[in-house]
Design an enzyme around this catalytic site. Structure first.
Site, short mmCIF file in Angstrom:
data_model
loop_
_atom_site.label_atom_id
_atom_site.label_comp_id
_atom_site.label_asym_id
_atom_site.label_seq_id
_atom_site.Cartn_x
_atom_site.Cartn_y
_atom_site.Cartn_z
CB VAL A 88 -7.09 3.24 -7.12
CG1 VAL A 88 -7.04 3.61 -8.58
CG2 VAL A 88 -6.67 4.42 -6.29
CB CYS A 89 -11.59 0.41 -9.37
SG CYS A 89 -12.17 -0.92 -10.39
#
Lengths: 169, 618
Positions: A88-89
């Site tokens: 996840v960014c």
């Protein structure tokens, strides 16, 4: 005597089990090791991901909460801010030193004030409102921007997959 | 699935080997010819190599079972990742030593890889101690025995390669020697960490200094490794060629070392700041806020009165300049990473001076209105008689003159407070905007007049002079201008701080050089509107008479102030602006001069605002 990281993780686990936020279930994979968690995130209502139950894993460093955990979707995802491999960014998962996309101010970075609950809520809101400027998944960013209908269809397919339903025909 | 495949492959390998050996035996019927046949035939050798590889893997699995039990997924992942890098490095090394290529050589590399893998696993396992709440006796036994075995192997191989090099000259053995030496440093690190973790687990309270010791362990072993790599590279370059295969680990080691050094520096700074800069939170402060430490999510208890000697215990809570309170220990570990407030992200290092200034900080606000565009509000001390200027503002020692007055106000003895000596020296006198910092605490001085709420202080004439618009509009403008003046005051404070820095370096000459240029700059800017100044100085006079005597009382006698009466103060204005060139030292002139110029500038701003067309001319 147990370390401060473990203490805090236990405290957060207790907190999350006592008042679980809506649409989120989280806890350690097993009670022996509090540094590896799994969390289920409900796709936010009135978004393409509505109704999906997405499985994620959280890996905590030994110096938590000084450093952020690593988060990864185990369920397949197609989203502008989730790398194809599930990482996840989002900015609150980045420690102030690193900035993979070069756009974040340090104000939105990790700090010990953040918590697992806040991370999961941020991820939920990220599902609802992708930020195509920091495209972790370029294809998804492009589709989200240019061909929203197709993106919604793709998301719908993932929702069904996350629920173990046969893909819609 | 994977397990099944592994089993099948192992079985296949065994079957293959058996068939090859049996086949050879059937052909030759005797032991010696069979061996010769097997070693001469390449396919046979390949099968045998494969079998050896399978044996090594099986042995590895057995040892893993003995020493580690089940591997955690993270450990497996690390192992696989590191193994790939190691294999790549090894292949690079093979290209360098292709002349020495032989089964023995391959075997030696395999053993090296094998041992390396166990070092990595052990490292991971010991790191895991920090996370796992329960450490069993078996765990300790496993770790210690494996540590002993690995250390023995490392030392043995280092010794062998050393002797080989001595007797047979430099060869591949050199590479092995260094590799094992580096592995030995890993064993050392792991052992030290293990001991630290063990001590930590044994004690009841959290061990505050553990992190620091861990950092030092990293630093020392990192340094050893860097030294080893440098020696290795130097020797290799000298006798062979540049060791390409060791670049990657060397780079990683250097980076790690650099990080260890910077970590140590940062953490030392954090600890120092913690102990010196930030005040302990009092029980009231704790009670007034949510008394949970947001970092560890635990209660912050006010330290008991008798807990004084335990400086670093968890009981001590620290308050940051921004008012947020945390456990000292939590805050310290955060500051090792970042020097901001965890809650509001105030940069702590930039605000270092803040906590020291409070004694003075409260002072400026009441004075600031007086700095507004209206001359009448000038604090009286700005217009000292010309004869006073010299003794008061000339050299640094006299510059402290205002100091006694602050201490006279009754809160502290002149020398006990720490802050005044830092801020009082000459920096301020030359800069008008900062003067009031010293003044306000004077006991008898009337507070600077507050800004009249209805602007009654302004005569109708003055209002009309500002373009004669309707009064309300003018008032609005004035409001705006007051904001500007506030901003300018802030700017002056900054200038003053710069000057403080300059002077803190003890360079008096610098000051004298810098100040006049500052003054002349101002003069150029502000020399336009003379009219406003004169009207301003009139009102200033009145101000002086009212408060002059009281202010002089406060200044110590030797400077000759007591004698100066209200009358002399009255005449002060005219000379102060005109006598600037007479004074011997240039720095002396600035107070009056810059003061005046500033007033002019403000006046000009005022007129610019009210008559925009005129403003454009400038």
């Amino acid at each position: 005597m147990v370390g401060s990281a473990l203490k805090r993780l236990m405290a957060e686990y207790k907190q999350l089990s006592l008042n679980p936020p809506e649409g989120i279930v989280a806890g350690p994979v097993n009670e022996e090791n509090f540094f590896e968690w799994e969390a289920l995130i409900l796709g936010p209502a009135e978004t393409p991901f509505d109704g999906g139950v997405f499985k994620t894993s959280l890996l905590f460093p030994t110096d938590y909460p000084m450093s952020p955990p690593k988060m990864r979707f185990i369920s397949d995802m197609f989203h502008p801010n989730i790398y194809p491999d599930g990482r996840v960014c989002i900015s609150i998962l980045h420690s102030p030193g690193d900035d993979p996309m070069g756009y974040e101010t340090s104000a939105e970075r990790w700090s010990p004030v953040q918590s697992i609950e806040k991370i999961l809520l941020s991820v939920m809101s990220m599902l609802a409102e992708p930020n195509p400027e920091s495209g972790a998944n370029v294809d998804a960013s492009k589709m989200w921007r240019d061909d929203r209908e197709q993106f919604d269809k793709q998301a719908e397919r993932l929702v069904r997959k996350s629920l173990d339903l046969p893909p819609d025909l | 699935m994977i397990k099944m495949r592994g089993l099948v492959l192992t079985g296949a390998s065994f079957a293959l080997t058996m068939s090859v050996v049996v086949n050879a035996w059937m052909q030759k019927k005797q032991f010696y010819p069979t061996v010769v046949y097997l070693t001469k035939s390449s396919p046979c050798m390949a099968v045998l190599y494969l079998q050896a590889f399978v044996f090594v893997l099986l042995l590895g699995k057995l040892m893993r079972k003995i020493f580690f039990g089940q591997l955690r997924p993270a450990e497996t992942e690390h192992l696989i990742e590191k193994s790939w890098y190691a294999v790549t490095d090894t292949c690079l090394a093979f290209t360098m030593f292709r002349d020495d290529f032989s089964p023995v050589f391959v075997a030696a590399f395999t053993i090296l890889l094998f041992l390396k893998a166990f070092h990595w696993l052990l490292e991971d396992r010991v790191d895991f101690m920090e996370r796992s709440p329960v450490i069993t006796f078996v765990f300790k036994l496993r770790v210690l025995s494996l540590l002993a075995i690995l250390l023995f192997c490392d030392v043995f191989f280092v010794k062998t390669s050393y002797q080989t090099t001595l007797t047979k000259g430099a060869s591949v053995q050199l590479v092995f020697g260094f590799e094992y030496a580096i592995l030995a440093t890993i064993v050392l690190t792991v052992f030290l960490k293990y001991v630290l973790h063990l001590i930590d687990l044994q004690s009841e309270n959290p061990w505050e200094n553990k992190a620091v010791y861990m950092l030092y362990v990293e630093l020392v072993t990192g340094f050893c490794r860097v030294l080893l790599y440098i020696c290795f590279t130097a020797i290799m370059v000298k006798i062979h060629t540049f060791p390409l295969f060791s670049i990657r680990p060397m780079y990683l080691t250097m980076r790690q070392f650099k990080k260890a050094v910077s970590d140590i520096i940062l953490s030392r700074r954090a600890i120092r700041n913690m102990n010196t800069l930030y005040p302990d939170a009092t029980a009231e402060e704790l009670a007034s806020t949510d008394s949970t430490c947001i970092i560890c999510r635990e209660e912050m208890n006010a330290p008991a009165a008798d807990a004084q000697p335990m400086q670093n215990a968890t009981g001590v809570n620290k308050k940051l300049p921004c008012g947020h309170i945390f456990h000292a220990s939590c805050l310290r570990s955060w500051f090792q990473r970042q020097q901001t407030c965890p809650t509001c992200r105030l940069d702590i290092l930039q605000n270092q001076t803040r906590p020291q200034t409070p004694p003075q900080r409260p002072a400026p606000p009441p004075a600031q209105p007086g700095q507004g565009p209206y001359p009448p509000m000038y604090p009286p001390m700005y217009m000292p008689p010309p004869n006073m200027q010299h003794p008061m503002f000339q050299p640094p020692q006299n510059g402290q003159a205002p100091n006694p007055s602050t201490s006279e106000s009754g809160n502290s003895a002149p020398s006990t407070s720490t802050a005044p000596p830092v801020f009082s020296p000459p920096p301020m006198p030359p800069i008008p905007g900062t003067g009031p910092m010293f003044m306000p605490p004077m006991p008898f001085m009337p507070p600077p007049p507050p800004i009249p709420p209805n602007f009654e202080g302004l005569s109708e004439d003055q209002v009309r002079s500002m373009e004669g618009h309707e009064r309300r509009a003018v008032e609005m403008r004035i409001e705006c201008l007051r904001n500007i003046s506030l901003l300018m005051d802030a700017a002056f404070h900054q200038v003053q701080q710069y000057i403080t820095v300059v002077q803190a370096q003890g360079d008096a000459g610098l000051r004298i050089n810098a100040m006049p240029s500052f003054a002349t700059q101002q003069q150029q800017q502000g020399s336009s509107s003379q009219a406003d100044v004169t009207s301003g100085s009139h009102t200033n006079e009145k101000q002086d008479t009212s408060s002059g005597p009281t202010s002089t009382e406060d200044v110590p006698g030797p400077s000759g102030l007591p004698q100066t009466s209200a009358e002399t103060n009255d005449t002060a204005d005219a000379p102060s602006s005109s006598s600037t060139s007479n004074n011997g030292c240039e720095t002396d002139d600035i107070p009056a001069d810059a003061n005046e110029l500033r007033r002019r500038r403000l006046a000009k701003l005022l007129s610019d605002k009210s008559s925009p067309d005129h403003g454009k001319d400038d």
